[in-house]
Scaffold this motif. Structure first.
Motif, short mmCIF file in Angstrom:
data_model
loop_
_atom_site.label_atom_id
_atom_site.label_comp_id
_atom_site.label_asym_id
_atom_site.label_seq_id
_atom_site.Cartn_x
_atom_site.Cartn_y
_atom_site.Cartn_z
N GLY A 126 1.78 6.83 8.19
CA GLY A 126 1.16 5.55 7.38
C GLY A 126 -0.21 5.40 7.82
N TRP A 127 -0.49 5.33 9.06
CA TRP A 127 -1.79 5.02 9.53
C TRP A 127 -2.86 6.10 8.90
N MET A 128 -2.47 7.41 8.76
CA MET A 128 -3.26 8.44 8.30
C MET A 128 -3.50 8.20 6.79
N ALA A 129 -2.43 7.75 6.02
CA ALA A 129 -2.65 7.43 4.65
C ALA A 129 -3.59 6.32 4.52
N HIS A 130 -3.47 5.46 5.10
CA HIS A 130 -4.30 4.09 5.16
C HIS A 130 -5.81 4.85 5.41
N ASP A 131 -5.98 5.36 6.42
CA ASP A 131 -7.37 5.96 6.77
C ASP A 131 -7.85 6.71 5.75
N SER A 132 -6.87 7.37 4.95
CA SER A 132 -7.14 8.04 3.77
C SER A 132 -7.59 7.26 2.52
N GLY A 133 -7.43 6.27 2.30
CA GLY A 133 -7.74 5.20 1.48
C GLY A 133 -6.48 5.07 0.55
N GLN A 134 -5.16 5.51 0.93
CA GLN A 134 -4.11 5.67 0.16
C GLN A 134 -3.08 4.32 0.63
N ASP A 135 -3.30 3.10 0.55
CA ASP A 135 -2.60 2.21 1.00
C ASP A 135 -1.24 1.83 0.56
N ASP A 136 -1.22 2.31 -0.82
CA ASP A 136 0.39 2.22 -1.42
C ASP A 136 1.26 3.05 -0.56
N LEU A 137 0.55 4.35 -0.28
CA LEU A 137 1.52 5.36 0.54
C LEU A 137 1.86 5.06 1.81
N ALA A 138 0.67 4.32 2.59
CA ALA A 138 0.90 3.76 3.68
C ALA A 138 1.95 2.88 3.68
N LEU A 139 1.97 2.01 2.96
CA LEU A 139 3.18 0.88 2.75
C LEU A 139 4.45 1.65 2.79
N LYS A 140 4.49 2.86 2.17
CA LYS A 140 5.78 3.31 2.08
C LYS A 140 6.28 3.98 3.16
#
Length: 383
Positions: A129-143
């Motif tokens: 989730g943190w890596m998705a957030h760091d990649s600019g994919q906050d919807d994916l991070a939330l999941k």
């Protein structure tokens, strides 16, 4: 309850109570925090205190027995964590997901597997989730965060669940959900109170609470939560925890600077921002870049443009291959903050250098930049 009864229970005058309630005075003595906790049976961790004598001991709570974490999972977690701090999460996200899919998921349905694999799955899913957030994919991070929490709960690992709640609070704050950020911080503090005392975890949760309160301009409450976090970080721990990422003095300094910036207390925030940059080791490239951005922003707010430009030039030395869209977005925020001061020569010259460096950085990171809906890689770089 009436203010008279509250004041009597805590052994203070009604006048002093009114001063506390109206923000004219602050509770600063440890003994008064203890009196408040004991008078109203507030669990100690909610006020940054040790467990109170009347609280049930943790070992009296029934918990599932846990085996030591799998060494391979811990080794993978540590390797991912070290690489992430230096190179950013953008290029590592796929590797973490593959590890979860190939090495962890099959063991979740194995009848002979212990509960420790659910903790591993929760911790690695939170990392994804943190890596998705760091990649600019906050919807994916939330999941990912939403999946990580029940895995941690299934394992019976309360500190890990609280750690995931803290990450959810951070993400909510970044996406503009201030109420959600505060709610997740409270959830995390409640979970942390059900397990062994880990001061760094409690400090992190109190810091997230303070950040949400600061964004909501609740000055007194935000400062109180920040002071609790500072006290909590100096307390002794009951145990170490293998799955939790580090929350240390540099991290607290960085978060403190953000809280005080949001409260408009720029002089205080500046001191914490300088500490965050000074204390953060070079091996934490992303954390150092984010701390420098905060420092430059505070200089701009203080209209110390020469100092802001000096820090800005340091930022241009950040590795252009650092795979963190989060850093790029915050650099863009700094640019927008500087733009109204373009009439000042050093700022204008810096913005030219900044734009050149940004174009080069975006070309190097084009393979990990999320595309706009129906867009092309060229459009993503142009953004």
């Amino acid at each position: 309850m009436s203010t008279r009864r509250i004041a009597a229970a805590v052994d203070i005058t009604q006048g002093r109570l009114y001063d506390y309630m109206n923000g004219k005075s602050r509770v600063e003595k440890l003994i008064l925090f203890e009196q408040i906790a004991d008078a109203f049976h507030i669990p100690g961790h909610l006020l940054g205190l040790s467990r109170r004598p009347w609280e049930p001991a943790v070992q009296e709570q029934p918990q599932q027995p846990q085996s030591p974490p799998d060494g391979d999972d811990l080794a993978a977690m540590d390797a991912f964590r070290v690489a992430d701090r230096q190179t950013g999460g953008g290029r590592l996200y796929g590797a973490v997901v593959r590890h979860l899919t190939d090495r962890v998921a099959p063991r979740l349905v194995d009848a002979h597997t212990g509960l420790e694999v659910f903790a591993a799955a929760g911790a690695l899913t939170e990392m994804a989730g943190w890596m998705a957030h760091d990649s600019g994919q906050d919807d994916l991070a939330l999941k990912h965060f939403a999946r990580a929490l029940p895995l941690a709960r299934t394992s019976g690992d309360h500190p890990l669940a609280a750690h995931i709640a803290a990450s959810s609070s951070h993400l909510a704050l970044q996406t503009g959900d201030t109420a959600g950020a505060a709610r997740w911080a409270y959830v995390g503090l409640d979970l942390a109170g059900q397990g062994p005392r880990i001061p760094a975890l409690i400090a992190r949760l109190l810091t997230m609470q303070a950040r949400a309160l600061a964004v909501s301009t609740q000055h007194t409450s935000a400062r109180h939560a920040l002071e609790q976090a500072q006290r909590a970080l100096t307390a002794s721990a009951d145990t170490e925890h293998p799955w939790l990422s580090t929350f240390d003095a540099p991290a607290l300094a960085s978060e403190s600077a953000l809280i005080l910036r949001d409260l408009g207390c720029y002089a205080e925030g500046l001191a914490h921002a300088e500490d965050a940059v000074r204390l953060r080791e070079a091996g934490r490239a992303r954390s150092l870049a984010l701390s420098r951005i905060t420092l430059a922003e505070i200089h701009v707010h203080r209209i110390d443009l020469d100092a802001a430009v000096d820090v800005g030039h340091d930022l241009l030395t950040t590795s252009p291959t650092l795979g963190s869209i989060r850093v790029i977005h915050q650099l863009d925020d700094l640019r927008r903050l500087l733009e109204p001061h373009r009439g000042y020569g050093p700022v204008r010259e810096y913005l030219v250098r900044f734009d050149d460096a940004r174009r080069a950085r975006m070309l190097l990171l084009a393979d990990i930049i999320p595309l706009p809906s129906g867009g092309t890689p060229h459009e993503a770089v142009a953004r």
